[in-house]
Design a protein around this motif. Structure first.
Motif, PDB file in Angstrom:
ATOM      1  N   ARG A 194       0.834  -1.211   0.000  1.00 25.02           N
ATOM      2  CA  ARG A 194       0.000   0.000   0.000  1.00 25.02           C
ATOM      3  C   ARG A 194       0.865   1.256   0.000  1.00 25.02           C
ATOM      4  O   ARG A 194       0.558   2.232  -0.700  1.00 25.02           O
ATOM      5  CB  ARG A 194      -0.910  -0.028   1.224  1.00 25.02           C
ATOM      6  N   VAL A 195       1.940   1.246   0.758  1.00 22.08           N
ATOM      7  CA  VAL A 195       2.840   2.399   0.810  1.00 22.08           C
ATOM      8  C   VAL A 195       3.453   2.652  -0.566  1.00 22.08           C
ATOM      9  O   VAL A 195       3.465   3.786  -1.066  1.00 22.08           O
ATOM     10  CB  VAL A 195       3.951   2.182   1.858  1.00 22.08           C
ATOM     11  N   VAL A 196       3.962   1.612  -1.197  1.00 19.35           N
ATOM     12  CA  VAL A 196       4.581   1.757  -2.514  1.00 19.35           C
ATOM     13  C   VAL A 196       3.541   2.177  -3.548  1.00 19.35           C
ATOM     14  O   VAL A 196       3.799   3.038  -4.394  1.00 19.35           O
ATOM     15  CB  VAL A 196       5.273   0.449  -2.935  1.00 19.35           C
ATOM     16  N   GLU A 197       2.356   1.594  -3.480  1.00 21.38           N
ATOM     17  CA  GLU A 197       1.277   1.942  -4.412  1.00 21.38           C
ATOM     18  C   GLU A 197       0.920   3.418  -4.301  1.00 21.38           C
ATOM     19  O   GLU A 197       0.777   4.118  -5.308  1.00 21.38           O
ATOM     20  CB  GLU A 197       0.048   1.084  -4.120  1.00 21.38           C
ATOM     21  N   ASN A 198       0.779   3.907  -3.081  1.00 22.85           N
ATOM     22  CA  ASN A 198       0.440   5.317  -2.878  1.00 22.85           C
ATOM     23  C   ASN A 198       1.516   6.231  -3.436  1.00 22.85           C
ATOM     24  O   ASN A 198       1.218   7.239  -4.097  1.00 22.85           O
ATOM     25  CB  ASN A 198       0.243   5.611  -1.388  1.00 22.85           C
ATOM     26  N   ALA A 199       2.776   5.903  -3.176  1.00 24.43           N
ATOM     27  CA  ALA A 199       3.879   6.744  -3.628  1.00 24.43           C
ATOM     28  C   ALA A 199       3.941   6.798  -5.152  1.00 24.43           C
ATOM     29  O   ALA A 199       4.091   7.871  -5.751  1.00 24.43           O
ATOM     30  CB  ALA A 199       5.201   6.227  -3.070  1.00 24.43           C
ATOM     31  N   ILE A 200       3.810   5.647  -5.798  1.00 25.39           N
ATOM     32  CA  ILE A 200       3.891   5.610  -7.258  1.00 25.39           C
ATOM     33  C   ILE A 200       2.675   6.286  -7.885  1.00 25.39           C
ATOM     34  O   ILE A 200       2.794   6.990  -8.894  1.00 25.39           O
ATOM     35  CB  ILE A 200       4.026   4.160  -7.746  1.00 25.39           C
ATOM     36  N   SER A 201       1.513   6.120  -7.294  1.00 26.85           N
ATOM     37  CA  SER A 201       0.310   6.772  -7.818  1.00 26.85           C
ATOM     38  C   SER A 201       0.441   8.287  -7.775  1.00 26.85           C
ATOM     39  O   SER A 201       0.039   8.988  -8.712  1.00 26.85           O
ATOM     40  CB  SER A 201      -0.923   6.320  -7.026  1.00 26.85           C
ATOM     41  N   GLN A 202       0.994   8.803  -6.678  1.00 28.60           N
ATOM     42  CA  GLN A 202       1.209  10.249  -6.585  1.00 28.60           C
ATOM     43  C   GLN A 202       2.148  10.729  -7.675  1.00 28.60           C
ATOM     44  O   GLN A 202       1.921  11.763  -8.308  1.00 28.60           O
ATOM     45  CB  GLN A 202       1.782  10.596  -5.209  1.00 28.60           C
ATOM     46  N   LEU A 203       3.225   9.975  -7.905  1.00 31.88           N
ATOM     47  CA  LEU A 203       4.181  10.345  -8.934  1.00 31.88           C
ATOM     48  C   LEU A 203       3.535  10.263 -10.309  1.00 31.88           C
ATOM     49  O   LEU A 203       3.708  11.163 -11.140  1.00 31.88           O
ATOM     50  CB  LEU A 203       5.399   9.423  -8.868  1.00 31.88           C
ATOM     51  N   GLU A 204       2.798   9.211 -10.568  1.00 35.79           N
ATOM     52  CA  GLU A 204       2.125   9.049 -11.858  1.00 35.79           C
ATOM     53  C   GLU A 204       1.187  10.208 -12.142  1.00 35.79           C
ATOM     54  O   GLU A 204       1.220  10.805 -13.227  1.00 35.79           O
ATOM     55  CB  GLU A 204       1.333   7.742 -11.868  1.00 35.79           C
ATOM     56  N   ASN A 205       0.333  10.518 -11.191  1.00 34.67           N
ATOM     57  CA  ASN A 205      -0.655  11.577 -11.390  1.00 34.67           C
ATOM     58  C   ASN A 205       0.011  12.913 -11.669  1.00 34.67           C
ATOM     59  O   ASN A 205      -0.425  13.677 -12.531  1.00 34.67           O
ATOM     60  CB  ASN A 205      -1.563  11.690 -10.163  1.00 34.67           C
ATOM     61  N   SER A 206       1.077  13.189 -10.932  1.00 34.59           N
ATOM     62  CA  SER A 206       1.785  14.457 -11.102  1.00 34.59           C
ATOM     63  C   SER A 206       2.429  14.554 -12.477  1.00 34.59           C
ATOM     64  O   SER A 206       2.296  15.560 -13.187  1.00 34.59           O
ATOM     65  CB  SER A 206       2.842  14.617 -10.015  1.00 34.59           C
ATOM     66  N   LEU A 207       3.131  13.489 -12.889  1.00 34.82           N
ATOM     67  CA  LEU A 207       3.842  13.516 -14.168  1.00 34.82           C
ATOM     68  C   LEU A 207       2.890  13.523 -15.352  1.00 34.82           C
ATOM     69  O   LEU A 207       3.078  14.283 -16.307  1.00 34.82           O
ATOM     70  CB  LEU A 207       4.792  12.324 -14.262  1.00 34.82           C
ATOM     71  N   VAL A 208       1.884  12.671 -15.327  1.00 34.86           N
ATOM     72  CA  VAL A 208       0.960  12.595 -16.452  1.00 34.86           C
ATOM     73  C   VAL A 208       0.209  13.909 -16.612  1.00 34.86           C
ATOM     74  O   VAL A 208       0.015  14.401 -17.729  1.00 34.86           O
ATOM     75  CB  VAL A 208      -0.025  11.424 -16.270  1.00 34.86           C
ATOM     76  N   GLU A 209      -0.189  14.513 -15.497  1.00 29.46           N
ATOM     77  CA  GLU A 209      -0.882  15.802 -15.553  1.00 29.46           C
ATOM     78  C   GLU A 209       0.019  16.864 -16.183  1.00 29.46           C
ATOM     79  O   GLU A 209      -0.427  17.671 -16.997  1.00 29.46           O
ATOM     80  CB  GLU A 209      -1.305  16.229 -14.155  1.00 29.46           C
ATOM     81  N   SER A 210       1.286  16.863 -15.814  1.00 26.05           N
ATOM     82  CA  SER A 210       2.216  17.875 -16.330  1.00 26.05           C
ATOM     83  C   SER A 210       2.510  17.655 -17.809  1.00 26.05           C
ATOM     84  O   SER A 210       2.408  18.564 -18.631  1.00 26.05           O
ATOM     85  CB  SER A 210       3.523  17.824 -15.540  1.00 26.05           C
ATOM     86  N   PHE A 211       2.896  16.428 -18.158  1.00 27.00           N
ATOM     87  CA  PHE A 211       3.300  16.151 -19.526  1.00 27.00           C
ATOM     88  C   PHE A 211       2.124  16.168 -20.496  1.00 27.00           C
ATOM     89  O   PHE A 211       2.314  16.340 -21.696  1.00 27.00           O
ATOM     90  CB  PHE A 211       4.001  14.793 -19.600  1.00 27.00           C
ATOM     91  N   SER A 212       0.909  15.990 -19.986  1.00 23.91           N
ATOM     92  CA  SER A 212      -0.267  15.946 -20.851  1.00 23.91           C
ATOM     93  C   SER A 212      -0.936  17.308 -20.985  1.00 23.91           C
ATOM     94  O   SER A 212      -1.964  17.418 -21.648  1.00 23.91           O
ATOM     95  CB  SER A 212      -1.284  14.933 -20.311  1.00 23.91           C
ATOM     96  N   ALA A 213      -0.389  18.328 -20.357  1.00 21.07           N
ATOM     97  CA  ALA A 213      -1.012  19.650 -20.377  1.00 21.07           C
ATOM     98  C   ALA A 213      -1.175  20.146 -21.814  1.00 21.07           C
ATOM     99  O   ALA A 213      -0.222  20.161 -22.584  1.00 21.07           O
ATOM    100  CB  ALA A 213      -0.170  20.630 -19.575  1.00 21.07           C
ATOM    101  N   SER A 214      -2.384  20.490 -22.157  1.00 20.47           N
ATOM    102  CA  SER A 214      -2.658  20.953 -23.521  1.00 20.47           C
ATOM    103  C   SER A 214      -2.379  22.444 -23.643  1.00 20.47           C
ATOM    104  O   SER A 214      -2.387  23.184 -22.669  1.00 20.47           O
ATOM    105  CB  SER A 214      -4.119  20.678 -23.881  1.00 20.47           C
ATOM    106  N   GLY A 215      -2.120  22.883 -24.878  1.00 22.06           N
ATOM    107  CA  GLY A 215      -1.923  24.300 -25.135  1.00 22.06           C
ATOM    108  C   GLY A 215      -0.544  24.814 -24.796  1.00 22.06           C
ATOM    109  O   GLY A 215      -0.311  26.025 -24.837  1.00 22.06           O
ATOM    110  N   GLN A 216       0.394  23.928 -24.453  1.00 24.68           N
ATOM    111  CA  GLN A 216       1.754  24.349 -24.144  1.00 24.68           C
ATOM    112  C   GLN A 216       2.739  23.686 -25.101  1.00 24.68           C
ATOM    113  O   GLN A 216       2.499  22.596 -25.601  1.00 24.68           O
ATOM    114  CB  GLN A 216       2.128  23.976 -22.708  1.00 24.68           C
TER     115      GLN A 216
END
Length: 221
Positions: free
Chosen positions: A56-78
């Motif tokens: 659960r600890v590892v899952e939470n940590a990786i999920s946070q990283l995934e959400n942050s990176l995908v949101e940043s790299f997927s930002a439209s209009g940039q």
């Protein structure tokens, strides 16, 4: 329900500190329970086993990283370069909040190869999502001459390695170069330096070394 959620979060926070500091084998559930302010029996009531708590600890940590990176790299209009920098900045800030995570994952990969198969799969899926998001805009900017032509996988490996190295090396480098310097200020300066290195890597007028794989005509992944 709120009290249950608060207890679970307290256990997870304590477990993350314990696992990252001591690794899976060295971590003690009794120490986690004490740090979380709960009984050992209550910890096992919520998470059953040490293995499940670790997952659960590892899952939470990786999920946070995934959400942050995908949101940043997927930002439209940039532009590609802006999205790349934002993604790398968020990656670095995630590591700043979890400075022991790189060393922990490397140690766990080495000590328990079987346990890391799922992590490799998760990182592979994450890389695929990031590549798909960035590839089109990178090709467009390269075709316009705005950035150098190179493999996106090479660029991301360079950038992520720069970020990770800062935290892996800090126990030694910090004592040599950051003595008497505010810790956060030191790390934020490293972030800006890493971004500067990547910006220079992208400059289209840099001569291409013929021996570099990125100079190959087949430069796309």
């Amino acid at each position: 329900m709120k009290e249950t959620g608060n207890r679970e979060q307290a256990i997870l926070r304590a477990a993350e500190r314990e696992f990252l500091a001591r690794g899976y084998d060295g971590a003690k559930t009794t120490a986690i329970a004490e740090a979380a302010g709960v009984t050992h029996a209550l910890l096992h009531y919520y998470f059953r086993t040490k293995e499940k708590l670790y997952e659960r600890v590892v899952e939470n940590a990786i999920s946070q990283l995934e959400n942050s990176l995908v949101e940043s790299f997927s930002a439209s209009g940039q532009a590609f370069t802006a999205r790349l920098e934002e993604g790398l900045r968020r990656h670095f800030l995630y590591l700043l909040d979890h400075p022991d995570m790189p060393r922990f994952l490397i140690n766990e990969f080495a000590a328990h190869p079987g346990r890391t198969d799922a992590l490799r799969m998760r990182f592979g899926v994450l890389l695929g999502r990031v590549l798909a998001s960035l590839q089109t805009d990178m090709e467009a900017q390269a075709a316009q001459g705005a950035i150098a032509r190179m493999k996106l996988t090479d660029l991301l490996l360079d950038a992520v390695s720069l970020n990770v190295f800062v935290f892996l090396a800090y126990p030694i480098v910090g004592s040599l170069f950051a003595s008497g310097v505010d810790t956060r200020a030191f790390f934020m300066a490293r972030l800006e330096e890493n971004l500067t290195v990547i910006r220079k890597r992208l400059q289209p007028d840099l001569p291409c070394e013929s021996t570099s794989p990125s100079c190959s005509p087949d430069w796309l992944p």
